[in-house]
Structures are given as structure tokens and as C-alpha cells.
Enzyme design. Structure first.
Site, PDB file in Angstrom:
ATOM      1  N   CYS A  94       0.852  -1.202   0.000  1.00 48.60           N
ATOM      2  CA  CYS A  94       0.000   0.000   0.000  1.00 48.60           C
ATOM      3  C   CYS A  94       0.885   1.250   0.000  1.00 48.60           C
ATOM      4  CB  CYS A  94      -0.941   0.003   1.203  1.00 48.60           C
ATOM      5  SG  CYS A  94      -2.334  -1.136   1.058  1.00 48.60           S
ATOM      6  N   ASN A 121       1.879 -16.503  -3.874  1.00 51.38           N
ATOM      7  CA  ASN A 121       2.020 -17.216  -2.610  1.00 51.38           C
ATOM      8  C   ASN A 121       0.915 -16.763  -1.670  1.00 51.38           C
ATOM      9  OD1 ASN A 121       4.429 -18.584  -3.347  1.00 51.38           O
ATOM     10  ND2 ASN A 121       5.584 -16.694  -2.997  1.00 51.38           N
ATOM     11  N   HIS A 170      -0.240  -8.451   1.016  1.00 47.35           N
ATOM     12  CA  HIS A 170      -1.025  -7.686   0.037  1.00 47.35           C
ATOM     13  C   HIS A 170      -0.980  -8.510  -1.231  1.00 47.35           C
ATOM     14  CE1 HIS A 170      -2.177  -3.514  -1.744  1.00 47.35           C
ATOM     15  NE2 HIS A 170      -2.145  -4.346  -2.761  1.00 47.35           N
ATOM     16  N   HIS A 228      -0.449 -10.258  -4.464  1.00 49.58           N
ATOM     17  CA  HIS A 228       0.462  -9.941  -5.564  1.00 49.58           C
ATOM     18  C   HIS A 228       0.707 -11.185  -6.393  1.00 49.58           C
ATOM     19  CE1 HIS A 228       2.879 -10.991  -1.999  1.00 49.58           C
ATOM     20  NE2 HIS A 228       3.769 -11.517  -2.830  1.00 49.58           N
TER      21      HIS A 228
HETATM   22  P1  DGP Z   1       6.051 -13.166  -1.397  1.00 48.61           P
HETATM   23  O1  DGP Z   1       7.167 -13.914  -0.735  1.00 48.61           O
HETATM   24  O2  DGP Z   1       5.293 -14.039  -2.401  1.00 48.61           O
HETATM   25  O3  DGP Z   1       5.144 -12.501  -0.393  1.00 48.61           O
HETATM   26  O4  DGP Z   1       6.718 -12.038  -2.288  1.00 48.61           O
HETATM   27  C1  DGP Z   1       6.997 -10.767  -1.826  1.00 48.61           C
HETATM   28  C2  DGP Z   1       7.998 -10.170  -2.766  1.00 48.61           C
HETATM   29  O5  DGP Z   1       8.067  -8.778  -2.498  1.00 48.61           O
HETATM   30  C3  DGP Z   1       9.409 -10.709  -2.622  1.00 48.61           C
HETATM   31  O6  DGP Z   1       9.775 -11.384  -3.826  1.00 48.61           O
HETATM   32  C4  DGP Z   1      10.283  -9.493  -2.422  1.00 48.61           C
HETATM   33  C5  DGP Z   1       9.374  -8.352  -2.779  1.00 48.61           C
HETATM   34  N1  DGP Z   1       9.589  -7.146  -2.000  1.00 48.61           N
HETATM   35  C6  DGP Z   1       9.626  -7.044  -0.658  1.00 48.61           C
HETATM   36  N2  DGP Z   1       9.815  -5.762  -0.283  1.00 48.61           N
HETATM   37  C7  DGP Z   1       9.897  -5.039  -1.434  1.00 48.61           C
HETATM   38  C8  DGP Z   1      10.075  -3.658  -1.702  1.00 48.61           C
HETATM   39  O7  DGP Z   1      10.196  -2.801  -0.815  1.00 48.61           O
HETATM   40  N3  DGP Z   1      10.130  -3.294  -3.008  1.00 48.61           N
HETATM   41  C9  DGP Z   1       9.973  -4.200  -4.023  1.00 48.61           C
HETATM   42  N4  DGP Z   1      10.042  -3.729  -5.272  1.00 48.61           N
HETATM   43  N5  DGP Z   1       9.786  -5.511  -3.801  1.00 48.61           N
HETATM   44  C10 DGP Z   1       9.754  -5.923  -2.520  1.00 48.61           C
END
Ligand code: DGP
Length: 112
Positions: A6, A85, A96, A98
Site C-alpha cells: 500500500c 504465494n 497484500h 500480488h
Molecule cells: P512473497 O514472498 O510471495 O510474499 O513475495 C513478496 C515479494 O516482495 C518478494 O519477492 C520481495 C518483494 N519485495 C519485498 N519488499 C519489497 C520492496 O520494498 N520493493 C519491491 N520492489 N519488492 C519488494
């Protein structure tokens, strides 16, 4: 609400955006698992796949209309993987909804 994605939607945390419209944002994963690794999210907060229902599923359908366009724009002409996931057993780290788009190389033939 203390939600990382968010905050990205609101611009409080920067991201490398690859697609945006009124309902959806797509940006590059901070920890890429493949040469192309993009996260596609609804701008509205839905915690996970478990939170999809009849009231909000239109945005999920819209996300799946966006994904092929994003993949094409990224040059993923030889295929790609879409992953979401959901919950602790799936190691969901950001609560959130994705969808990961992974591509740009031959991916593993195992899912888990
Ligand atoms: P999941 O493990 O499926 O919840 O994937 C979350 C993903 O979010 C993980 O691959 C890393 C990514 N991620 C976490 N924090 C950030 C961030 O601050 N910026 C971006 N661009 N990606 C992030």
C-alpha cells in the site's frame, strides 16, 4: 494500515514501475529470482488469494488481462510463470495480494 505494498501504491516507498492504471500497479521485485521478476498488485488492499471474493474479483480479472501485456512489453516471448504465494505454508511475506511474473530464462520444472 501498515502495508508495504500500500505504501508503494501511495508513493511513500519508491519502486521501479513497469505498468500502472487506475486499479493495478506492476513493479520490479526488489529481490529478483529470474532475469525478469515483476510483481503485479491491485491498488486496493486485498491480503492474499484467500481474500478474493465476489466483491473484489473484478480487479483480479483485470490483473490477468494486464499480465500478458506486461509480459509482452518485457519481451517474454518464450513463456513465463505467474505465481501467487498465499499464507504461511507458501511463504507469503507481504500480506497484500500480488502475482509474480517470472521469466527471461528456462525456469525450473518443479513448483515446490
Ligand atoms: P512473497 O514472498 O510471495 O510474499 O513475495 C513478496 C515479494 O516482495 C518478494 O519477492 C520481495 C518483494 N519485495 C519485498 N519488499 C519489497 C520492496 O520494498 N520493493 C519491491 N520492489 N519488492 C519488494
Amino acid at each position: 494500515m501498515d502495508c508495504l505494498f500500500c505504501k508503494i501504491v501511495n508513493g511513500d516507498i519508491p519502486s521501479t514501475k513497469v505498468y500502472e492504471d487506475e486499479k493495478v500497479l506492476a513493479f520490479r521485485d526488489i529481490n529478483p529470482q529470474a532475469p525478469t521478476h515483476i510483481l503485479v498488485i491491485p491498488k486496493e488492499h486485498i491480503p492474499s488469494v484467500d481474500g478474493i471474493n465476489a466483491d473484489n474479483s473484478a480487479v483480479v480479472a483485470h490483473i490477468f488481462e494486464c499480465i500478458p501485456k506486461i509480459a509482452a512489453a518485457e519481451g517474454l516471448t518464450n513463456g513465463y510463470r505467474v505465481v501467487s504465494n498465499c499464507g504461511d505454508d507458501a511463504c507469503q511475506s507481504v500480506k497484500h495480494l500480488h502475482f509474480h511474473i517470472l521469466g527471461g530464462k528456462q525456469l525450473a520444472d518443479t513448483m515446490a
